[in-house]
Enzyme design. Structure first.
Site, PDB file in Angstrom:
ATOM      1  N   ASP A 301      39.095  49.099  53.624  1.00 61.03           N
ATOM      2  CA  ASP A 301      39.453  48.293  52.457  1.00 61.03           C
ATOM      3  C   ASP A 301      38.262  47.545  51.865  1.00 61.03           C
ATOM      4  OD1 ASP A 301      41.934  49.084  53.289  1.00 61.03           O
ATOM      5  OD2 ASP A 301      42.827  47.084  53.256  1.00 61.03           O
ATOM      6  N   ASP A 302      38.455  47.122  50.634  1.00 59.75           N
ATOM      7  CA  ASP A 302      37.616  46.133  49.925  1.00 59.75           C
ATOM      8  C   ASP A 302      36.318  46.691  49.339  1.00 59.75           C
ATOM      9  OD1 ASP A 302      39.621  44.582  50.967  1.00 59.75           O
ATOM     10  OD2 ASP A 302      38.331  43.060  51.854  1.00 59.75           O
ATOM     11  N   HIS A 352      43.418  48.680  45.721  1.00 57.98           N
ATOM     12  CA  HIS A 352      43.537  47.440  46.505  1.00 57.98           C
ATOM     13  C   HIS A 352      43.429  46.226  45.577  1.00 57.98           C
ATOM     14  CE1 HIS A 352      43.675  45.224  50.206  1.00 57.98           C
ATOM     15  NE2 HIS A 352      42.401  44.926  50.282  1.00 57.98           N
ATOM     16  N   HIS A 356      41.348  41.248  44.506  1.00 57.14           N
ATOM     17  CA  HIS A 356      41.867  40.844  45.811  1.00 57.14           C
ATOM     18  C   HIS A 356      42.638  39.527  45.835  1.00 57.14           C
ATOM     19  CE1 HIS A 356      41.898  40.717  50.255  1.00 57.14           C
ATOM     20  NE2 HIS A 356      41.480  41.981  50.213  1.00 57.14           N
ATOM     21  N   HIS A 443      37.223  47.516  57.237  1.00 58.55           N
ATOM     22  CA  HIS A 443      36.630  47.156  55.943  1.00 58.55           C
ATOM     23  C   HIS A 443      35.217  47.727  55.844  1.00 58.55           C
ATOM     24  CE1 HIS A 443      39.874  44.252  56.533  1.00 58.55           C
ATOM     25  NE2 HIS A 443      39.944  44.202  55.211  1.00 58.55           N
TER      26      HIS A 443
HETATM   27 ZN    ZN Z   1      41.400  43.561  51.485  1.00 61.36          ZN
END
Ligand code: ZN
Length: 477
Positions: A301-302, A352, A356, A443
């Site tokens: 993620d991210d 995503h 955020h 991540h």
């Molecule tokens: Zn995240």
């Protein structure tokens, strides 16, 4: 071989939500309901020419975030080669806020959320301007503040917003602002005079200025600085005609580059080689049958992040492992080449959100915009729209579900890699906890998480695991 458990399947089907856990302690973010309070779309965002950050040579986005409902933060700011002093100023501000938040709200379990997102205002010729929008839901009030940072490539100097206005013209400029604010709902003339009688508080109040597409200078005041409107914050635009004689030499150049971006950004950085982007190409569709063999879905993620994502792609290719990347829109915009490389290598690219935020704290139209904007950026980069999204912090409710056609994906193995920057610990968590059909949360913004991947791939491959995308796992279960 481990036994198949029910929980991962439920997570995959999206039938188990973390709603109850994540809607508890929903304090503080009341300001998000107002139009000016949307993270990442602070004052003055719409009238400015779009800046394509992927054209900025050597750009890196500095990200930090958690994925836990008990400690929700996501921060980002750009690191542009040649603008070191400006990057240092942003880094100092962001790290100060993050430390306060982690020591206070996170440690005390008070809930709340800290979000710092960035937006390029101008990146052309020798002028660079960035706005950071902070939504801090850990305290009272709207918790929204904005600040712009400037870099003057000609002088090789970092400048604050007030540096756009010539020193001798600042009094006239401030009088013009007061004239415009007078009569606005909630405006407090005494508060204004108090704020502007002291140089330090004056500089703090005038810390968000940027040019509009037609050359006016727009000033954003955080709530409470000069009064308290019923909703949102004050925006005042001084027209081009009025403000131009008051601008500093840098202000004039920044105005010109905003109105008519002339060329690519050149801050005189000595050497800004573009980091290598892997060119692995998947050999057709994945024919792994997860009914017959043991599958696991690694999710990252991210990102994307340079250079971490590129390194990760190389590791995955070495083991012919496929993974799913839940990308953040503002990072996709900065590094579309990495998203393209992910897709070409046979990985799945998911959504995503743009920057955020906890989506359950936003009104439906902002949820839809967070996801739609990111899907559009992914499509522009990879040629294909995503079908999956992962809600930041795993926070999802019926409003979020109704606001999008994307299918939610949570996880059942959490490495907490944002908290433990230790490749061995991260790898060991995955190796110990991964079960058949698990969805693993990691991540790719953290070099230590990427460094954990070879050990994970080596060990689990030896145990007979196959690494597939989330959609592949869902389709073959
Ligand atoms: Zn995240």
């Amino acid at each position: 071989m481990r036994t198949h458990t029910l929980v991962p399947s439920l997570l995959l089907l999206g039938t188990l939500s973390l709603t109850a856990a994540c809607s508890a302690g929903s304090s503080g973010l009341s300001g998000t309901a107002s139009p000016d309070a949307r993270p990442g779309s602070g004052p003055g965002s719409s009238p400015v020419h779009g800046v394509d950050p992927s054209k900025i040579k050597g750009l890196e986005i500095v990200n930090d975030s958690s994925e836990q409902s008990s400690c929700r933060f996501a921060t980002s700011y750009p690191d542009v080669p040649g603008a070191g002093a400006m990057t240092a100023a942003m880094k100092k501000d962001v790290e100060q806020r993050l430390t306060t938040f982690r020591e206070g709200a996170c440690a005390g379990g008070a809930g709340g959320e800290l979000n710092v997102s960035h937006q390029f205002l101008v990146a052309s010729g020798d002028a660079l301007g960035v706005r950071l929008t902070t939504q801090d839901g850990s305290g009272a009030g709207s918790g929204l503040s904005t600040r712009t940072y400037w870099y003057d490539g000609k002088a090789g100097t970092y400048r604050t917003a007030l540096g756009l206005v010539a020193e001798g013209s600042r009094d006239a400029f401030i009088t013009a602002l007061k004239d415009q604010l007078r009569g606005r709902e909630g405006f407090d003339g005494t508060a204004f005079d108090d704020t502007f009688s002291d140089p330090a508080s004056r500089d703090a109040a005038l810390d968000d200025m940027a040019f509009t597409a037609d050359g006016g200078l727009r000033v954003g005041f955080d709530r409470g600085e000069v009064g308290a409107p019923a909703a949102g914050s004050y925006l005042v635009t001084v027209s081009k005609k009025t403000v131009t004689p008051w601008l500093s030499a840098f202000g004039e150049r920044a105005q010109r580059q905003t109105m008519a971006p002339s060329r690519s950004l050149d801050l005189g950085a000595a050497n800004t080689p573009a980091p290598a982007v892997p060119t692995h190409t998947a050999s057709g569709d994945d024919d792994t049958d997860c009914k017959k063999v043991t599958c696991v879905a690694l999710t990252f993620d991210d990102g994307p992040a340079a250079p971490e994502t590129a390194t990760l792609l190389t590791y995955l290719a070495q083991y012919r492992a496929r993974a799913t990347f839940f990308t953040v829109g503002q990072n996709v915009a900065a590094h579309p080449d990495l998203v393209r490389a992910e897709a070409q290598a046979g990985h799945e690219v998911g959504n995503h959100s743009w920057n955020h935020p906890d989506l359950t704290k936003l009104p439906p139209e902002q949820i839809a915009s967070q996801l739609a904007r990111t899907s559009a950026a992914i499509k522009a980069a990879a040629g294909k729209e995503p079908t999956l999204f992962r809600p930041p912090y795993g926070a999802i409710n019926s409003t979020v579900r109704a606001a999008t056609g994307l299918s939610p994906v949570l996880w059942d193995v959490d490495t907490e890699d944002w908290k433990y920057p230790d490749p061995n610990k991260v790898a060991q968590t995955v190796i110990d906890k991964a079960q058949r059909n698990s969805v693993v949360l990691m991540h790719d913004i953290h070099p230590t998480s990427v460094a954990a991947v070879p050990q994970i791939l080596r060990t689990l491959t030896a145990r007979g695991y196959h690494f597939v995308t989330v959609s592949h796992l869902r389709a073959t279960l």
